[in-house]
Design a protein around this motif. Structure first.
Motif, PDB file in Angstrom:
ATOM      1  N   LEU A 364       0.831  -1.203   0.000  1.00  0.00           N
ATOM      2  CA  LEU A 364       0.000   0.000   0.000  1.00  0.00           C
ATOM      3  C   LEU A 364       0.865   1.252   0.000  1.00  0.00           C
ATOM      4  N   GLU A 365       0.342   2.279  -0.625  1.00  0.00           N
ATOM      5  CA  GLU A 365       1.027   3.566  -0.657  1.00  0.00           C
ATOM      6  C   GLU A 365       1.034   4.186   0.733  1.00  0.00           C
ATOM      7  N   GLY A 366       2.181   4.727   1.134  1.00  0.00           N
ATOM      8  CA  GLY A 366       2.265   5.403   2.423  1.00  0.00           C
ATOM      9  C   GLY A 366       1.480   6.702   2.428  1.00  0.00           C
ATOM     10  N   ARG A 367       1.093   7.117   3.618  1.00  0.00           N
ATOM     11  CA  ARG A 367       0.355   8.380   3.740  1.00  0.00           C
ATOM     12  C   ARG A 367       1.284   9.552   3.420  1.00  0.00           C
ATOM     13  N   ARG A 374      10.856   6.931   7.860  1.00  0.00           N
ATOM     14  CA  ARG A 374      12.232   7.241   7.481  1.00  0.00           C
ATOM     15  C   ARG A 374      12.614   6.630   6.137  1.00  0.00           C
ATOM     16  N   TYR A 375      11.685   5.958   5.498  1.00  0.00           N
ATOM     17  CA  TYR A 375      11.976   5.309   4.227  1.00  0.00           C
ATOM     18  C   TYR A 375      11.418   6.156   3.078  1.00  0.00           C
ATOM     19  N   LYS A 376      12.165   6.211   1.984  1.00  0.00           N
ATOM     20  CA  LYS A 376      11.811   7.082   0.865  1.00  0.00           C
ATOM     21  C   LYS A 376      10.940   6.391  -0.182  1.00  0.00           C
ATOM     22  N   GLN A 377      10.765   5.074  -0.059  1.00  0.00           N
ATOM     23  CA  GLN A 377       9.974   4.373  -1.068  1.00  0.00           C
ATOM     24  C   GLN A 377       8.500   4.766  -0.975  1.00  0.00           C
ATOM     25  N   THR A 387       5.844  -0.782  10.290  1.00  0.00           N
ATOM     26  CA  THR A 387       4.834  -0.422  11.299  1.00  0.00           C
ATOM     27  C   THR A 387       5.476   0.366  12.445  1.00  0.00           C
ATOM     28  N   TYR A 388       6.751   0.105  12.718  1.00  0.00           N
ATOM     29  CA  TYR A 388       7.453   0.862  13.767  1.00  0.00           C
ATOM     30  C   TYR A 388       7.482   2.347  13.426  1.00  0.00           C
ATOM     31  N   TRP A 389       7.808   2.663  12.177  1.00  0.00           N
ATOM     32  CA  TRP A 389       7.875   4.059  11.747  1.00  0.00           C
ATOM     33  C   TRP A 389       6.552   4.530  11.140  1.00  0.00           C
ATOM     34  N   ARG A 390       5.524   3.705  11.232  1.00  0.00           N
ATOM     35  CA  ARG A 390       4.194   4.039  10.703  1.00  0.00           C
ATOM     36  C   ARG A 390       4.216   4.348   9.204  1.00  0.00           C
ATOM     37  N   CYS A 391       5.138   3.751   8.484  1.00  0.00           N
ATOM     38  CA  CYS A 391       5.157   3.914   7.029  1.00  0.00           C
ATOM     39  C   CYS A 391       3.977   3.190   6.396  1.00  0.00           C
ATOM     40  N   TYR A 392       3.661   2.010   6.932  1.00  0.00           N
ATOM     41  CA  TYR A 392       2.518   1.264   6.420  1.00  0.00           C
ATOM     42  C   TYR A 392       1.243   1.956   6.889  1.00  0.00           C
ATOM     43  N   PRO A 393       0.348   2.327   5.987  1.00  0.00           N
ATOM     44  CA  PRO A 393      -0.771   3.206   6.362  1.00  0.00           C
ATOM     45  C   PRO A 393      -1.843   2.555   7.226  1.00  0.00           C
TER      46      PRO A 393
END
Length: 453
Positions: A364-367, A374-377, A387-393
């Protein structure tokens, strides 16, 4: 309160005041412990039998019974427990009240035959249950929840007793492992988890005061909190980790990435066919498969992604559980499934391979407004680092909601989950622990160099 119950000694008040100083100077401890200890400490008088429970909750790890009748053993016990916690300098203020309370209380027996004095508004009627030999439960006469005991409290401790808890079934694998470990360490603790769809689990706790805890993926709503407060119950919260909602398709489906706008359009019915997302995808109509009609999955998506809007009409199915949802999607080439990540997050779990057979995980696309990642993808899966950095929406928190007003077994379980052993189980399950887990790494020493541990 019966006439045979004792009045708590006055020294407890000094311990409560010292504890209050630590509590005020360290406000983060309130959320970390998940309990408002000050309200309980200052509004109620605690008896000697509560010492171990008090220390267990404050230190966030269960401790054995305290030998209060033998002064020498009691003071030795205090020293051992303080050393075992490995307290930092800032923790001394927080633990000061407990240490004072325990040391000055060692060897002192409260006078018998005098009832404890409690403010009228601190008393709560709470029915509890006795277990019959044949396994049935019979209601016991309600008793007042005082600090030195009640009908619900008799014989209970942070590591001893018999309770039932409600658990969101999307968290069943990890919570089941935690309960098994806790009851193995403390064989006098009997905890019966009742696994229910997320919304039903919360409703069951609201309706039944025999369920003191619910482990959920959300906090109570304002209306739910107001309902409990009308019953003179003030819910407490403890965030114990993070999990996620996983989105899956059949293995033969070529679409493995969705933007949040596309997922939202599918859920509301604005997109109903796969070729509206990818013209090369010829699987036809999109059918939605949820784990359960009353699941926390549907509630989370409706609240966080749809802003309260309704799901689409038609083509929506509820399989009954996350495992059933995955089996259904594997047999439906055009289906899109949504369920709890905790069921397949542990890569070392043998059942994971069978559940994921014939399935693929949708990224899924990040918010776009997320400043923590911290990830640029652009696209993410529901894995620990994301999920630690809440990248996964679709990351959500695992929360213990407690209506317990005593230092009982529910409090002991919460403390264990919040402690390093409990957090390691969450981490091992492929989910995100809420606290950093200390690790000791032994580095091989080079020839002629001192070995570092």
């Amino acid at each position: 309160m019966g006439s045979g119950e004792a009045k708590a000694p006055r020294f407890m008040e000094f311990g409560g005041i010292s504890y209050l100083i630590g509590w005020v100077t360290r406000p983060e401890a309130r959320d970390r412990s998940g309990q408002d200890l000050v309200g309980l400490t200052l509004s109620q008088s605690l008896g000697p039998q509560d010492f171990s429970s008090f220390l267990s909750l404050a230190s966030r790890q269960p401790v054995p019974d305290m030998p209060v009748k033998n002064p020498g053993k009691c003071i030795t016990f205090v020293g051992q427990q303080v050393a075992a916690t490995r307290m930092k300098l800032l923790d001394w203020a927080f633990f000061g009240g407990i240490i004072i309370t325990m040391v000055f209380g060692c060897g002192r027996s409260a006078p018998q035959g005098e009832a404890a004095t409690l403010p009228a508004d601190s008393l709560t009627e709470a029915p509890s249950f006795d277990t019959k030999p044949d396994g049935e439960t019979a209601p016991r006469v309600p008793g007042r929840l005082g600090a030195s005991g009640s009908a619900m409290r008799k014989g209970e401790h942070a590591t001893r007793g018999d309770i039932r808890i409600a658990v969101d079934q999307t968290l069943a694998p990890v919570i089941g492992a935690i309960v098994d470990n806790f009851t193995t360490i403390y064989p006098e603790a009997k905890i019966t988890p009742i696994y229910l769809p997320g919304e039903e689990a919360i409703q069951r706790m609201l309706d039944s005061d025999s369920l003191r805890l619910v482990i959920s993926t959300r906090r109570l709503s304002r209306d739910e909190e107001a309902y409990l407060r009308q019953q003179q119950v003030h819910p407490n919260y403890a965030v114990i980790g993070r999990d996620a909602i996983v989105v899956v398709t059949a293995e033969g489906n070529p679409t493995r990435r969705l933007t949040l706008d596309q997922l939202q359009a599918i859920l509301t019915g604005q997109i109903t066919r796969w070729d509206e997302i990818d013209p090369a995808n010829g699987l036809g109509a999109i059918s939605l498969v949820f784990d359960h009609a009353q699941s926390s999955t549907a509630r989370y998506l409706q609240d966080s992604l749809l802003a309260g809007a309704d799901f689409r009409q038609g083509g929506v199915f509820a399989a009954g559980s996350t495992a059933a949802m995955m089996r259904e999607v594997a047999n439906r080439p055009g289906a899109l499934g949504l369920g709890g990540w905790a069921w397949v997050s542990d890569r070392d779990e043998p059942s994971r391979d069978s559940l994921m057979q014939g399935l693929g995980i949708v990224l899924l696309e990040g918010r776009k407004d997320n400043t923590e990642c911290r990830y640029k993808q652009r696209f993410f899966g529901p894995h620990q680092s994301f999920t630690y950095w809440r990248c996964y929406p679709l990351t959500r928190t695992m929360t213990v909601i407690s209506r317990e007003t005593i230092f009982g077994l529910g409090t002991g379980l919460t403390s264990y989950i919040d402690s390093p052993p409990g957090q390691r189980i969450i981490h091992k399950a492929g989910l995100t622990a809420i606290h950093d887990i200390p690790r000791r790494v032994r580095m091989p020493a080079k020839e002629g160099a001192q070995q570092i541990e």
